[in-house]
Design a protein around this motif. Structure first.
Motif, PDB file in Angstrom:
ATOM      1  N   PRO A  98       0.828  -1.214   0.000  1.00 15.43           N
ATOM      2  CA  PRO A  98       0.000   0.000   0.000  1.00 15.43           C
ATOM      3  C   PRO A  98       0.859   1.260   0.000  1.00 15.43           C
ATOM      4  O   PRO A  98       1.907   1.313   0.636  1.00 15.43           O
ATOM      5  CB  PRO A  98      -0.811  -0.129   1.298  1.00 15.43           C
ATOM      6  CG  PRO A  98      -0.835  -1.595   1.585  1.00 15.43           C
ATOM      7  CD  PRO A  98       0.481  -2.126   1.117  1.00 15.43           C
ATOM      8  N   ASP A  99       0.408   2.270  -0.722  1.00 17.08           N
ATOM      9  CA  ASP A  99       1.198   3.493  -0.843  1.00 17.08           C
ATOM     10  C   ASP A  99       1.525   4.107   0.517  1.00 17.08           C
ATOM     11  O   ASP A  99       2.643   4.578   0.743  1.00 17.08           O
ATOM     12  CB  ASP A  99       0.442   4.523  -1.692  1.00 17.08           C
ATOM     13  CG  ASP A  99       0.448   4.160  -3.172  1.00 17.08           C
ATOM     14  OD1 ASP A  99       1.190   3.223  -3.552  1.00 17.08           O
ATOM     15  OD2 ASP A  99      -0.284   4.801  -3.943  1.00 17.08           O
ATOM     16  N   ALA A 100       0.547   4.123   1.437  1.00 17.35           N
ATOM     17  CA  ALA A 100       0.783   4.734   2.745  1.00 17.35           C
ATOM     18  C   ALA A 100       1.886   3.998   3.498  1.00 17.35           C
ATOM     19  O   ALA A 100       2.716   4.609   4.172  1.00 17.35           O
ATOM     20  CB  ALA A 100      -0.497   4.756   3.571  1.00 17.35           C
ATOM     21  N   MET A 101       1.921   2.662   3.375  1.00 26.86           N
ATOM     22  CA  MET A 101       2.963   1.895   4.039  1.00 26.86           C
ATOM     23  C   MET A 101       4.321   2.156   3.387  1.00 26.86           C
ATOM     24  O   MET A 101       5.332   2.331   4.071  1.00 26.86           O
ATOM     25  CB  MET A 101       2.640   0.402   4.000  1.00 26.86           C
ATOM     26  CG  MET A 101       3.599  -0.457   4.803  1.00 26.86           C
ATOM     27  SD  MET A 101       3.185  -2.232   4.747  1.00 26.86           S
ATOM     28  CE  MET A 101       1.592  -2.234   5.564  1.00 26.86           C
ATOM     29  N   ALA A 102       4.331   2.210   2.065  1.00 29.50           N
ATOM     30  CA  ALA A 102       5.587   2.461   1.358  1.00 29.50           C
ATOM     31  C   ALA A 102       6.152   3.837   1.703  1.00 29.50           C
ATOM     32  O   ALA A 102       7.361   3.991   1.914  1.00 29.50           O
ATOM     33  CB  ALA A 102       5.369   2.338  -0.146  1.00 29.50           C
ATOM     34  N   ARG A 103       5.281   4.819   1.810  1.00 27.81           N
ATOM     35  CA  ARG A 103       5.769   6.170   2.096  1.00 27.81           C
ATOM     36  C   ARG A 103       6.258   6.310   3.534  1.00 27.81           C
ATOM     37  O   ARG A 103       6.938   7.263   3.866  1.00 27.81           O
ATOM     38  CB  ARG A 103       4.671   7.201   1.783  1.00 27.81           C
ATOM     39  CG  ARG A 103       4.368   7.261   0.292  1.00 27.81           C
ATOM     40  CD  ARG A 103       3.445   8.390  -0.091  1.00 27.81           C
ATOM     41  NE  ARG A 103       3.121   8.318  -1.503  1.00 27.81           N
ATOM     42  CZ  ARG A 103       3.921   8.688  -2.498  1.00 27.81           C
ATOM     43  NH1 ARG A 103       5.122   9.174  -2.209  1.00 27.81           N
ATOM     44  NH2 ARG A 103       3.552   8.581  -3.753  1.00 27.81           N
ATOM     45  N   GLY A 104       5.945   5.331   4.367  1.00 32.71           N
ATOM     46  CA  GLY A 104       6.462   5.336   5.728  1.00 32.71           C
ATOM     47  C   GLY A 104       7.910   4.904   5.817  1.00 32.71           C
ATOM     48  O   GLY A 104       8.518   5.020   6.879  1.00 32.71           O
ATOM     49  N   ILE A 105       8.477   4.402   4.714  1.00 34.44           N
ATOM     50  CA  ILE A 105       9.862   3.934   4.750  1.00 34.44           C
ATOM     51  C   ILE A 105      10.676   4.469   3.578  1.00 34.44           C
ATOM     52  O   ILE A 105      11.851   4.166   3.409  1.00 34.44           O
ATOM     53  CB  ILE A 105       9.893   2.391   4.775  1.00 34.44           C
ATOM     54  CG1 ILE A 105      11.229   1.879   5.300  1.00 34.44           C
ATOM     55  CG2 ILE A 105       9.563   1.801   3.395  1.00 34.44           C
ATOM     56  CD1 ILE A 105      11.228   0.417   5.652  1.00 34.44           C
ATOM     57  N   ILE A 106      10.048   5.338   2.781  1.00 33.43           N
ATOM     58  CA  ILE A 106      10.683   5.800   1.553  1.00 33.43           C
ATOM     59  C   ILE A 106      11.888   6.698   1.825  1.00 33.43           C
ATOM     60  O   ILE A 106      12.721   6.922   0.955  1.00 33.43           O
ATOM     61  CB  ILE A 106       9.642   6.517   0.660  1.00 33.43           C
ATOM     62  CG1 ILE A 106      10.100   6.486  -0.805  1.00 33.43           C
ATOM     63  CG2 ILE A 106       9.368   7.935   1.163  1.00 33.43           C
ATOM     64  CD1 ILE A 106       9.010   6.870  -1.782  1.00 33.43           C
ATOM     65  N   ASP A 107      12.019   7.202   3.046  1.00 32.81           N
ATOM     66  CA  ASP A 107      13.172   8.045   3.367  1.00 32.81           C
ATOM     67  C   ASP A 107      14.468   7.250   3.416  1.00 32.81           C
ATOM     68  O   ASP A 107      15.555   7.802   3.218  1.00 32.81           O
ATOM     69  CB  ASP A 107      12.956   8.769   4.699  1.00 32.81           C
ATOM     70  CG  ASP A 107      12.728   7.809   5.861  1.00 32.81           C
ATOM     71  OD1 ASP A 107      11.925   6.862   5.696  1.00 32.81           O
ATOM     72  OD2 ASP A 107      13.330   7.999   6.926  1.00 32.81           O
TER      73      ASP A 107
END
Length: 251
Positions: free
Chosen positions: A125-134
């Motif tokens: 899910p995009d929200a989960m991916a954006r939680g670690i994209i840094d």
């Protein structure tokens, strides 16, 4: 007054019953709205205030394999490749990544599992991916790593990415390699020793440096399922054999 008494005897209990019904209805409605409102809806814009916290307070043991390899990629080397030049998420204008997580890979003593079946499917899910994209820059990279490696960890998707964060935060990058503004002449042995000094318990048999023809590519660190450093002879055998390397500068 005597004639009104029977009427009061009927109306008062009726009023009490109606009031109780109304209050219970309001209370049930309020509880229903609270229970039905998701606290982390994926439809919300992901900002620093709403970004999912993909973190873990303790190691989460996987199963069905022998150990993990954390692969830290030197982003400028990748961005100077043909694939990297077309990757705007990691290598576009204004992107100044240094060491990023290429992956956290379940390993056998020889070989590794890959592309395992998962009840959670293949899409992150995009929200989960954006939680670690840094630390793992790129939705495509995150999805690929889940499908090929994370699906074989025996962990739910959220726990796997929490573990990626936890392992990343465990490793201390040596100061001399944390920010590079000019091309830096180095060697695999120099990099390994620097990581060993910065990470107590890490040994030469638990870390390996990979390279392309002349440049540092990745640092790979082996950990058991409790996240203690451990030897991994297969990784060591695949390490860079050159004595002189260049660490390209960050943009």
């Amino acid at each position: 007054m005597g004639r009104l008494a029977p009427l009061f005897a009927v109306l008062v209990p009726l009023a009490i019953a109606i009031g109780a019904w109304f209050m219970d209805g309001q209370g049930s409605l309020s509880r229903g709205l609270e229970a039905g409102t998701p606290s982390g809806s994926t439809d919300e814009p992901v900002t620093p205030a709403t970004k999912p916290a993909i973190q873990a307070s303790r190691p989460m043991a996987g199963k069905g394999f022998d150990f993990y390899v954390l692969s830290l990629s030197w982003s400028p080397t990748y961005c100077d490749s043909d694939a990297g030049r077309n990757n705007r998420a990691q290598c576009g204008t204004g992107k100044r990544f240094g060491w990023v997580v290429h992956g956290l890979w379940p390993q056998y003593e020889r070989g590794y599992p890959q592309d395992c079946e998962s009840a959670e499917g293949s899409r992150v899910p995009d929200a989960m991916a954006r939680g670690i994209i840094d630390i793992m820059p790129g939705i495509g990279l995150i999805g690929h790593q889940w499908r090929k490696h994370g699906s074989c960890s025996g962990l739910p998707m959220a726990d796997y990415f929490a573990l990626v964060r936890q392992v990343h935060d465990k490793i201390l990058i040596p100061p001399q390699f944390s920010s590079v503004r000019e091309p830096l002449q180095t060697s695999p042995a120099t990099i390994e020793q620097a990581f060993i000094r910065s990470n107590p318990g890490l040994t030469r048999s638990a870390v390996a440096v990979t390279c392309d023809s002349q440049r540092v590519d990745e640092v790979r660190i082996c950990l058991d399922t409790s996240l203690a450093f451990r030897t991994c002879s297969e990784m060591d055998q695949r390490s860079c054999k050159r004595s002189d390397l260049v660490l390209p500068p960050q943009p």
